[in-house]
Design a protein around this motif. Structure first.
Motif, PDB file in Angstrom:
ATOM      1  N   ASP A 191       0.830  -1.206   0.000  1.00 29.97           N
ATOM      2  CA  ASP A 191       0.000   0.000   0.000  1.00 29.97           C
ATOM      3  C   ASP A 191       0.865   1.257   0.000  1.00 29.97           C
ATOM      4  O   ASP A 191       0.586   2.227  -0.719  1.00 29.97           O
ATOM      5  N   THR A 192       1.900   1.242   0.826  1.00 21.06           N
ATOM      6  CA  THR A 192       2.797   2.395   0.945  1.00 21.06           C
ATOM      7  C   THR A 192       3.458   2.721  -0.385  1.00 21.06           C
ATOM      8  O   THR A 192       3.488   3.890  -0.815  1.00 21.06           O
ATOM      9  N   ARG A 193       3.971   1.714  -1.052  1.00 23.14           N
ATOM     10  CA  ARG A 193       4.644   1.941  -2.334  1.00 23.14           C
ATOM     11  C   ARG A 193       3.669   2.496  -3.377  1.00 23.14           C
ATOM     12  O   ARG A 193       4.013   3.405  -4.140  1.00 23.14           O
ATOM     13  N   ARG A 194       2.469   1.957  -3.381  1.00 25.11           N
ATOM     14  CA  ARG A 194       1.455   2.424  -4.352  1.00 25.11           C
ATOM     15  C   ARG A 194       1.099   3.890  -4.104  1.00 25.11           C
ATOM     16  O   ARG A 194       1.040   4.691  -5.045  1.00 25.11           O
ATOM     17  N   ILE A 195       0.872   4.242  -2.851  1.00 21.12           N
ATOM     18  CA  ILE A 195       0.488   5.614  -2.519  1.00 21.12           C
ATOM     19  C   ILE A 195       1.618   6.588  -2.814  1.00 21.12           C
ATOM     20  O   ILE A 195       1.413   7.650  -3.425  1.00 21.12           O
ATOM     21  N   MET A 196       2.839   6.235  -2.409  1.00 23.05           N
ATOM     22  CA  MET A 196       3.966   7.139  -2.629  1.00 23.05           C
ATOM     23  C   MET A 196       4.241   7.323  -4.122  1.00 23.05           C
ATOM     24  O   MET A 196       4.575   8.431  -4.568  1.00 23.05           O
ATOM     25  N   ALA A 197       4.087   6.264  -4.909  1.00 23.87           N
ATOM     26  CA  ALA A 197       4.296   6.370  -6.359  1.00 23.87           C
ATOM     27  C   ALA A 197       3.251   7.294  -6.982  1.00 23.87           C
ATOM     28  O   ALA A 197       3.569   8.129  -7.841  1.00 23.87           O
ATOM     29  N   ARG A 198       2.009   7.166  -6.538  1.00 23.90           N
ATOM     30  CA  ARG A 198       0.943   8.019  -7.077  1.00 23.90           C
ATOM     31  C   ARG A 198       1.186   9.483  -6.722  1.00 23.90           C
ATOM     32  O   ARG A 198       1.048  10.378  -7.571  1.00 23.90           O
ATOM     33  N   GLU A 199       1.561   9.739  -5.469  1.00 16.58           N
ATOM     34  CA  GLU A 199       1.811  11.114  -5.039  1.00 16.58           C
ATOM     35  C   GLU A 199       3.029  11.703  -5.747  1.00 16.58           C
ATOM     36  O   GLU A 199       3.055  12.886  -6.091  1.00 16.58           O
ATOM     37  N   ARG A 200       4.022  10.881  -5.979  1.00 19.11           N
ATOM     38  CA  ARG A 200       5.236  11.324  -6.683  1.00 19.11           C
ATOM     39  C   ARG A 200       4.908  11.718  -8.123  1.00 19.11           C
ATOM     40  O   ARG A 200       5.422  12.714  -8.639  1.00 19.11           O
ATOM     41  N   ALA A 201       4.039  10.960  -8.745  1.00 20.03           N
ATOM     42  CA  ALA A 201       3.665  11.242 -10.138  1.00 20.03           C
ATOM     43  C   ALA A 201       2.880  12.544 -10.246  1.00 20.03           C
ATOM     44  O   ALA A 201       2.936  13.232 -11.278  1.00 20.03           O
ATOM     45  N   GLU A 202       2.143  12.896  -9.188  1.00 16.56           N
ATOM     46  CA  GLU A 202       1.323  14.111  -9.217  1.00 16.56           C
ATOM     47  C   GLU A 202       2.127  15.380  -8.967  1.00 16.56           C
ATOM     48  O   GLU A 202       1.650  16.486  -9.230  1.00 16.56           O
ATOM     49  N   LEU A 203       3.359  15.232  -8.461  1.00 10.70           N
ATOM     50  CA  LEU A 203       4.179  16.400  -8.156  1.00 10.70           C
ATOM     51  C   LEU A 203       5.605  16.140  -8.639  1.00 10.70           C
ATOM     52  O   LEU A 203       6.492  15.792  -7.851  1.00 10.70           O
ATOM     53  N   PRO A 204       5.863  16.287  -9.933  1.00  9.80           N
ATOM     54  CA  PRO A 204       7.202  16.013 -10.487  1.00  9.80           C
ATOM     55  C   PRO A 204       8.278  16.829  -9.771  1.00  9.80           C
ATOM     56  O   PRO A 204       8.082  17.995  -9.445  1.00  9.80           O
ATOM     57  N   GLY A 205       9.406  16.161  -9.519  1.00  6.96           N
ATOM     58  CA  GLY A 205      10.517  16.827  -8.852  1.00  6.96           C
ATOM     59  C   GLY A 205      10.434  16.832  -7.343  1.00  6.96           C
ATOM     60  O   GLY A 205      11.319  17.376  -6.677  1.00  6.96           O
ATOM     61  N   VAL A 206       9.392  16.224  -6.785  1.00 10.39           N
ATOM     62  CA  VAL A 206       9.248  16.206  -5.333  1.00 10.39           C
ATOM     63  C   VAL A 206      10.297  15.293  -4.702  1.00 10.39           C
ATOM     64  O   VAL A 206      10.697  14.282  -5.287  1.00 10.39           O
ATOM     65  N   ARG A 207      10.735  15.670  -3.507  1.00 14.52           N
ATOM     66  CA  ARG A 207      11.650  14.831  -2.719  1.00 14.52           C
ATOM     67  C   ARG A 207      10.802  14.142  -1.644  1.00 14.52           C
ATOM     68  O   ARG A 207      10.069  14.809  -0.907  1.00 14.52           O
ATOM     69  N   GLN A 208      10.935  12.825  -1.538  1.00 17.84           N
ATOM     70  CA  GLN A 208      10.075  12.065  -0.629  1.00 17.84           C
ATOM     71  C   GLN A 208      10.856  11.452   0.526  1.00 17.84           C
ATOM     72  O   GLN A 208      11.997  11.009   0.361  1.00 17.84           O
ATOM     73  N   PHE A 209      10.180  11.422   1.688  1.00 20.28           N
ATOM     74  CA  PHE A 209      10.709  10.779   2.887  1.00 20.28           C
ATOM     75  C   PHE A 209       9.630   9.873   3.472  1.00 20.28           C
ATOM     76  O   PHE A 209       8.450  10.223   3.470  1.00 20.28           O
TER      77      PHE A 209
END
Length: 292
Positions: A191-209
């Motif tokens: 679930d975590t990987r799916r959510i983080m991938a979706r959020e990353r795609a919606e905000l190009p260039g974002v840095r994730q933690f």
């Protein structure tokens, strides 16, 4: 209406998002250089120390000593009950540290007495930077509040979006299942990987933690998929649990693309919680590709 919009509305209505007005750190004068950030995670044991005594002054002092810009918290009570004196622990810690807070409840229960605040327990993010948006995502959980629980989607996977000296940052905070059987943790990782991938795609260039108590050691098979997109900033660092004499490392600062780890530490804070915190010094690339 998108899931993000629905959750934002829910957070606003329930009062799960609290903002404390504090001036953000100044923007970097050199827009081409990587941006420094100090980020931490801490399971605060609902404000009780390793001795089992609730002491919010002691907890605030331990958090202040981390000197972090952003802190992910787990086991956070908000008007939960006697064990934390009925306090809004998330809000109190934010006030004492002069930071903003976003609280994402795992459980939100009716009060014992009508007219009192809802009894809530979950995760939170403290930030020196303004919280631009917050979402309380659902992941698979096995409830501790049901007599005969079955794995089902439930809230408590918090996300905040910040802008750190011009760089967009998404901070996720989680508390994975504690049981010996890894099945629920395995589902939570997916679930975590799916959510983080979706959020990353919606905000190009974002840095994730991803910050949190994963209730599993780094080599655990159920965590292996996480390390496909994320890096364990604390690799090689000291153990974190139990606080008085740690024998395993189950608390993590995990970083995504465009984040360079400069240093990481596990401060010896055995008194304030039953876990030790993890704090990482990182730098954020400004380039969209993650290089720089």
């Amino acid at each position: 209406m998108s899931p993000r919009a629905r959750t934002l509305i829910q957070l606003s209505v329930t009062g799960a998002l609290l903002t404390v007005a504090v001036a953000a750190p100044p923007a970097s004068a050199d827009q081409g250089r990587p941006v420094p950030l100090r980020i931490a995670t801490y399971n605060i044991h609902a404000g009780a120390g390793a001795d089992g005594v609730f002491d919010l002054d002691r907890q605030a002092a331990a958090l202040r000593a981390l000197d972090a810009d952003v802190i992910g918290l787990q086991e956070v009570d908000v008007h939960w009950g006697a064990r934390s004196q009925g306090l809004d622990v998330a809000g109190e810690l934010a006030r004492r540290l002069g930071m903003r807070v976003s609280f994402a409840p795992i459980y939100s229960l009716d009060p014992v007495t009508a007219g009192e605040p809802r009894r809530e327990y979950g995760v939170a993010v403290l930030s020196r930077f303004p919280v631009r948006s917050a979402v309380n995502h659902e992941i698979t959980r096995l409830s501790t509040q049901d007599e005969n629980p079955v794995p089902a989607p439930a809230p408590g996977f918090g996300e905040v979006t910040l802008k750190v000296r011009g760089v967009p940052v998404q901070v996720f905070v989680t508390h994975l299942d504690y049981r010996a059987d890894p099945a629920v943790r395995r589902a939570q990782v997916a679930d975590t990987r799916r959510i983080m991938a979706r959020e990353r795609a919606e905000l190009p260039g974002v840095r994730q933690f991803l910050l949190g108590d994963f209730n599993a050691e780094p080599s655990a098979p159920e965590l292996a998929p996480l390390w496909k997109e994320l890096r364990d900033a604390g690799a090689g660092a000291a153990d974190t649990y139990p606080a008085e004499d740690p024998v395993k490392r189950i608390d993590y600062v995990a970083v995504g693309e465009g984040v360079r780890v400069r240093d990481v530490a596990v401060p010896p804070e055995p008194a304030a919680s039953d876990h030790r915190p993890v704090v990482a010094e990182v730098s954020l690339s400004r380039s969209r590709s993650g290089r720089g």
